[in-house]
Design an enzyme around this catalytic site. Sequence first.
Site, PDB file in Angstrom:
ATOM      1  N   HIS A 332      29.920  39.984  31.940  1.00 34.88           N
ATOM      2  CA  HIS A 332      29.263  38.689  32.149  1.00 34.88           C
ATOM      3  C   HIS A 332      28.465  38.677  33.441  1.00 34.88           C
ATOM      4  CE1 HIS A 332      32.125  37.530  35.329  1.00 34.88           C
ATOM      5  NE2 HIS A 332      33.061  38.108  34.568  1.00 34.88           N
ATOM      6  N   CYS A 350      36.943  42.206  34.966  1.00 29.89           N
ATOM      7  CA  CYS A 350      35.760  42.081  34.119  1.00 29.89           C
ATOM      8  C   CYS A 350      34.652  43.013  34.602  1.00 29.89           C
ATOM      9  CB  CYS A 350      35.247  40.640  34.129  1.00 29.89           C
ATOM     10  SG  CYS A 350      36.316  39.493  33.224  1.00 29.89           S
TER      11      CYS A 350
END
Length: 403
Positions: A332, A350
Amino acid sequence: MQQSPPRGRRGVRSLALTAAVGLALAGCSAAGQNKSGSSTTAVEDAKNSGPSAIVVDTGSGETPVPVSQKITVKAEGGSLTSVEVSSPGHGTVAGSLSPDKSIWTSSSPLAPGAEYTVTAQGAGNGGAKLTKTASFTTQAAANTFVGTYNVDKGSTVGVAMPVSITFNKPIQDKAAVERKLAVTASPAVDGSWSWMKDRDGKDRVDYRPKEYWKPGTDVTLRMDLAGVDAGGGLYGTQQREVNFRIGDAVTSTVDVEKKTMTVAKNGKVLRTLNVSTGKKDFETWNGTMVVLSKVPSIRMNSATVGIFGPEAYDMEDVKWDVQLTPSGTYAHAAPWNEGKFGRVNASHGCIGMSTEDAKWFFDQVNPGDPVTVVNSVDTVAVNNGYGDWNVDWATWQKGSALS
């Protein structure tokens, strides 16, 4: 599934139709009556007098019929040309004709609590056309199971997407269930089912090829679970056929040491992006993950993945989110780490990148595309999303209940 009420205290075991009378009977109707209320006496008298007839036999004489019961359709004084036994939502019952085509016998289980229609055609020895339509209801099972599958009919998915089925009840006889599951592909592949426990403890079985699917492959999942005994009196109810297609080979490789992600399409490198992966004690999973979904904006709250205290975070409107695991791994946009991409691993697991790069990546990938992380630690678990590709082929095959 709601059970259809019995139509009478006693079932009609064998139902006959003569060519001369031309009367269609419904099986399992009230004694002496068909669905329209007409008497069966004329048909029985005609049968006993010897004319050709088609007879449907539900075998047990019980009403409703047990799901384990074989159904036979007989042409008395003639031969059968076609027989179909089907139920809405449960599909068609498989069966075979005897060598002389006088008897059809079912070969697949019946679904519990279902109403079936029998449609048969044949010819009498004198050449007269024989037809028969009958119906019967099966006994409702006290305990049933269903499987939730991960591919939508008519969808296009990435080359790493396995076929995954998660069951709502524990499956004791996994072999019996697996025998009634099939995946076919064009072009054909070498593939196998493998059983596991999903992250919530439910029984799950995945099918994957030995290697990634080839782009353009057409795949069909067939679930013939209606009437399958999974053990302990647990019966299946589903009859499904799901067709889907494999799209372009969009593959991504994240190098934790280099802090880059290289994205290729059908073997050609598109771009190499600078990224920031998990910092110490929050390292990004090693191994291959598969894109599960993507959304343009999401709220990320560390409490949902068990991170509290000084490392806690709660961020609204995180952009261009590509989900890789149900445990919370995403690729992201992470503008708060600007200046660290390609230089420092600073996330909580992440794969972060600039907003511009995240938007580009978001537009390239789709569910089923593989993202492989190298030079990290702790390989992603097979049941954490689709970690299927981190199991070597020989081990994967041993996970089949039929191996």
